[in-house]
Structures are given as C-alpha cells and as structure tokens.
Design an enzyme around this catalytic site. Structure first.
Site, PDB file in Angstrom:
ATOM      1  N   GLU A   1      34.025  39.907  48.859  1.00 48.71           N
ATOM      2  CA  GLU A   1      35.074  40.749  48.245  1.00 48.71           C
ATOM      3  C   GLU A   1      34.482  42.074  47.769  1.00 48.71           C
ATOM      4  O   GLU A   1      35.097  43.135  47.914  1.00 48.71           O
ATOM      5  CB  GLU A   1      35.721  40.013  47.066  1.00 48.71           C
TER       6      GLU A   1
ATOM      7  N   GLY B   1      42.929  40.169  44.400  1.00 48.67           N
ATOM      8  CA  GLY B   1      43.273  39.651  43.076  1.00 48.67           C
ATOM      9  C   GLY B   1      42.103  39.795  42.121  1.00 48.67           C
ATOM     10  O   GLY B   1      41.055  40.339  42.476  1.00 48.67           O
TER      11      GLY B   1
HETATM   12  C1  5RP Z   1      38.330  34.869  44.624  1.00 48.62           C
HETATM   13  C2  5RP Z   1      38.844  35.887  43.667  1.00 48.62           C
HETATM   14  C3  5RP Z   1      40.302  35.932  43.448  1.00 48.62           C
HETATM   15  O1  5RP Z   1      40.794  37.163  43.853  1.00 48.62           O
HETATM   16  C4  5RP Z   1      40.556  35.708  41.978  1.00 48.62           C
HETATM   17  O2  5RP Z   1      39.997  34.450  41.612  1.00 48.62           O
HETATM   18  C5  5RP Z   1      42.059  35.711  41.661  1.00 48.62           C
HETATM   19  O3  5RP Z   1      42.662  34.610  42.251  1.00 48.62           O
HETATM   20  P1  5RP Z   1      44.205  34.304  42.087  1.00 48.62           P
HETATM   21  O4  5RP Z   1      44.943  35.386  42.791  1.00 48.62           O
HETATM   22  O5  5RP Z   1      44.378  32.949  42.721  1.00 48.62           O
HETATM   23  O6  5RP Z   1      44.512  34.267  40.606  1.00 48.62           O
HETATM   24  O7  5RP Z   1      38.116  36.673  43.096  1.00 48.62           O
HETATM   25  O8  5RP Z   1      36.938  34.893  44.698  1.00 48.62           O
END
Ligand code: 5RP
Length: 242
Positions: free
Chosen positions: A118, A97
């Site tokens: 990530e 995400g």
């Molecule tokens: C976590 C991230 C997530 O991928 C990002 O915050 C998006 O999150 P969501 O899918 O809940 O909107 O970078 O570190």
C-alpha cells in the site's frame, strides 16, 4: 436481543459510511485514462464497486494497480483493467482505506496486513486519497483505537525487532496471530506482522524513520505526510472532507 439489534444497526450505519466515502472519492478524483492505485480492506470494496459502475456507464478507460492479493481479485472480479508498477510506475490517483487518521492527515494503516505494498503504490501516485468511516477519525493516534501500529518484518527477525522496538520506544509489540491461533499471520510478501501498542504519543515522523532503520523491518503502517485528502463517511449520511 436488543443488544443484537443495536449491533446490526451500527454495522449497517458503518457500512453505509464506508460506501459514501468510497463513492465520493471515486466521483471527485477519477477521470478517463487514469492509472489508479487500488487499496485493500473493506472500505475500498465500495470504491471499486463505484469505479466499475462509472467505467461501465461513462465508458471510462482506467488502469488499476493492486496493493494486495485482495485488491487484485477485486479489480478482476469487477472487470477492471489490471496493471502493475512495471508497466505503470507513475499513478494519477491511489485510493485506500485507513485504520486511523490524525488531525494532520497522518495515517495508521496495515490492519489488513497490506501496508508495504500500500505504501509503495501510494508513494507512486500524484494524489493519495483516503476513504474511511467516522470511527477512524482520531485527533491523535490511539484516541479512537488501541490496535497499535502494524510493522511488517522478515520472519527470522521478529524477535530481535520486537525487543528493539520495546526497549527504544516502550509499549508492547505483539506478533499478529491468525484467528485460528494456529500460527502467525503471513503477509502477501511472506513476512510476519508486529502490532506495536505504542503507549505514549511520539514524534511519528522520527519514529517511523527510526523503526524502518532496524534490520529486519520491511515497513511500518505509519503513513506520514502522504495523504492529500481524506473522505470520512459520517453517521448522519454526509461525507466530511479533510
Ligand atoms: C490494509 C489497510 C486497510 O486499508 C485498513 O486496515 C482499513 O481497512 P477497512 O477499510 O477494512 O477499515 O491498511 O492493510
């Protein structure tokens, strides 16, 4: 009452947009015998559900590298095969995400605090595919959200790093606190997070490199030139691919 109903409708719409993006990415990019990177957050949950469905229905064999404790749990709960970068240092596809996506597919990530792992996993993948709902689409960073850029720091360095960022680049960098306010958020790596409200638009590639050079910084939530494709689930039930 009306306000609450409206909020529920918006939440449902957003969740459906996340699901559509996650399913489309898994359907278009996952093939048999691949090694996959599994991102973190709420959108990836839909992608992993879809992946588990395909693994079962199509008898696929895939290996999954997690980007966080949450991703590891997701992989295990869905009966998928867990692996790591020691066994599989080269990934076919990483799916994750994002908090913001700009018009050039640069990303801000780390809303969930998992940015360092990530970025490592995305960097090991031949294709890095991003899934997001329509709210994450920004022409320029900060257009849609004002949450800032997460920066992971060693605990002992958070004050000097905060000062250096503010002096050199302006804006305000805040230590991310737990919801209870009892203490700072601690990442899976045992570090702290700063959320840098950057104030003005910067040359993000240069800023990313400069911040990474500050002693004590582990990594930033700026993912520059890494995403190959972004799937946005839209309000009208379609998926927009960029
Ligand atoms: C976590 C991230 C997530 O991928 C990002 O915050 C998006 O999150 P969501 O899918 O809940 O909107 O970078 O570190």
């Amino acid at each position: 009452m009306l306000h609450r109903r409206l909020l529920t409708t918006i939440c449902r719409m957003t969740e459906e947009a996340k699901r559509l993006a996650g399913c489309a990415a898994v359907d278009n990019h996952v093939k048999n015998n691949q090694v996959l990177g599994i991102g973190s957050g709420s959108t990836i949950v839909h992608a992993v559900n879809r992946l588990a469905e395909r693994v079962k229905n199509e008898n696929l064999h895939v290996f999954c590298v997690p980007t966080s404790f949450q991703a590891r749990q997701l992989i295990l709960q869905n009966g998928l095969t867990l692996t790591d970068l020691e066994r599989h240092p080269e990934l076919d596809v990483a799916i994750d995400g994002a908090d913001e996506v700009d018009s050039e597919l640069n990303l801000i990530k780390g809303g969930g605090g998992c940015l360092a792992q990530e970025k490592i996993v995305a960097g090991c993948a031949k294709s890095f595919i991003v899934i997001a709902d329509y709210r994450k689409d920004s022409k320029n960073f900060g257009d849609q959200w004002k949450k800032g850029i997460p920066i992971e720091v060693f605990p002992m360095a958070y004050v000097p790093v905060t000062k250096t960022i503010q002096q050199r680049f302006g804006g305000v960098a805040e230590l991310r606190m737990a919801v209870s306010k009892a203490g700072p958020v601690v990442t899976d790596n045992g570090n702290f997070l700063l959320d840098w409200k950057f104030g003005k638009v910067h040359d993000w590639a240069a800023v990313n490199t400069a911040i990474k050079m500050i002693p004590g910084v582990v990594d930033t939530g700026l993912f520059i030139n890494m995403a190959e494709r972004v799937y946005f689930g839209m309000e009208d039930g379609t998926v927009s691919i960029r």
